[in-house]
Design an enzyme around this catalytic site. Structure first.
Site, short mmCIF file in Angstrom:
data_model
loop_
_atom_site.label_atom_id
_atom_site.label_comp_id
_atom_site.label_asym_id
_atom_site.label_seq_id
_atom_site.Cartn_x
_atom_site.Cartn_y
_atom_site.Cartn_z
N ARG A 70 5.10 -42.90 28.73
CA ARG A 70 3.64 -42.85 28.60
C ARG A 70 2.93 -44.01 29.30
O ARG A 70 1.74 -43.91 29.57
CB ARG A 70 3.24 -42.86 27.11
N ASN A 128 -2.13 -53.30 17.35
CA ASN A 128 -2.03 -53.81 15.98
C ASN A 128 -3.39 -54.32 15.51
O ASN A 128 -4.21 -54.79 16.31
CB ASN A 128 -0.97 -54.92 15.88
N CYS A 186 3.96 -46.81 17.61
CA CYS A 186 4.61 -45.76 18.41
C CYS A 186 6.13 -45.80 18.24
O CYS A 186 6.79 -44.76 18.26
CB CYS A 186 4.27 -45.95 19.88
#
Length: 257
Positions: A70, A128, A186
């Protein structure tokens, strides 16, 4: 602009909302991208290709094979390199005219303060809540517009916090620090590769609109993407007058559909 630049950016210049003056504003802009991963990749690539003159990109991580599904700034050839160096290589290929400043560090404290103060706008592409809130505090302090994005699984979200306006909401107004919000990564939950691209390109578009002062930005709206249904929806929100970060600037708070 020289002749090469006029040709390179001609499709922007043809747009009446941009023109030569707008493209010169893009060329003169300095943006700070925090995070060179799934979101930071399309953000940096589109801002570089669009002609943003100075792109500062901060990340303390290195490229891992699991990123390549990604994080399109990176490639098999750059596995093991610092992400910001991999980003510099990729962005130079896209647009050698752009000034890319890689910061191989986790921005915090005085460094966060310094680089936010020097930027025209900030793009939060991190993963985060602690860093998001630190970015927000610095943007409130220096009244810098902030374009925030997030993506996990098949879901994404984007919003703009234009902290130049005295009545603007900040990130803390929408997501108060310390609330019991589950933080997912993820690495644990997974993410559908195109989702980060869709969110990141939307962030890039909002950043360019802010530089150009054109259109209606996502300020005061949270844009939510359900990738499984392929549906976008917009949630309006206002500033929390009791916000611990930006409170005391007038009335208004709450979230409404």
């Amino acid at each position: 602009m020289n002749d090469d630049q006029l040709l390179r950016y001609s499709r922007h210049i043809l747009l009446p909302e941009i023109g030569v003056e707008g493209q010169e504003a893009i060329l003169g802009a300095r943006v700070l991208i925090i995070g060179a991963g799934g979101l930071g990749s399309p953000v940096a690539m589109y801002l570089s290709s669009a002609g943003v003159g100075t792109i500062v990109i901060a990340d303390d991580d290195t490229v891992d094979l699991t990123n390549l599904q990604r994080q399109i700034l990176h490639s098999a050839d750059t596995v093991g390199l610092p992400k910001v160096e991999s980003a510099r290589i990729s962005l130079h290929r896209i647009n050698p005219l752009a000034n890319i400043i890689p910061l191989q560090m986790r921005l915090e404290g005085a460094a966060m303060d310094q680089h936010v103060a020097a930027a025209d706008l900030v793009l939060d592409c991190c993963d985060n809540f602690a860093t998001r809130h630190a970015i927000n505090r610095a943007c409130v302090k220096h009244r810098k517009p902030l374009v925030s994005g997030a993506a996990i699984r098949f879901d994404g979200q984007v919003s703009v916090f234009d902290l130049r306006a005295p009545d603007a909401a900040c990130y803390h107004c929408l997501f108060p620090e310390g609330e019991d919000i589950e933080e997912v990564r993820c690495a644990v939950m997974g993410v559908f590769a195109p989702i980060v691209g869709m969110v990141g390109t939307t962030q890039a578009a909002e950043a360019l609109k802010l530089i150009l002062n054109c259109g209606t930005p996502l300020a005061g709206r949270l844009l939510l993407l359900d990738g499984l249904a392929m549906e976008w929806r917009s949630v309006a929100f206002g500033r929390d007058s009791g916000c611990a970060v930006c409170g005391g600037r007038g009335e208004g708070s709450g979230v409404a559909l």
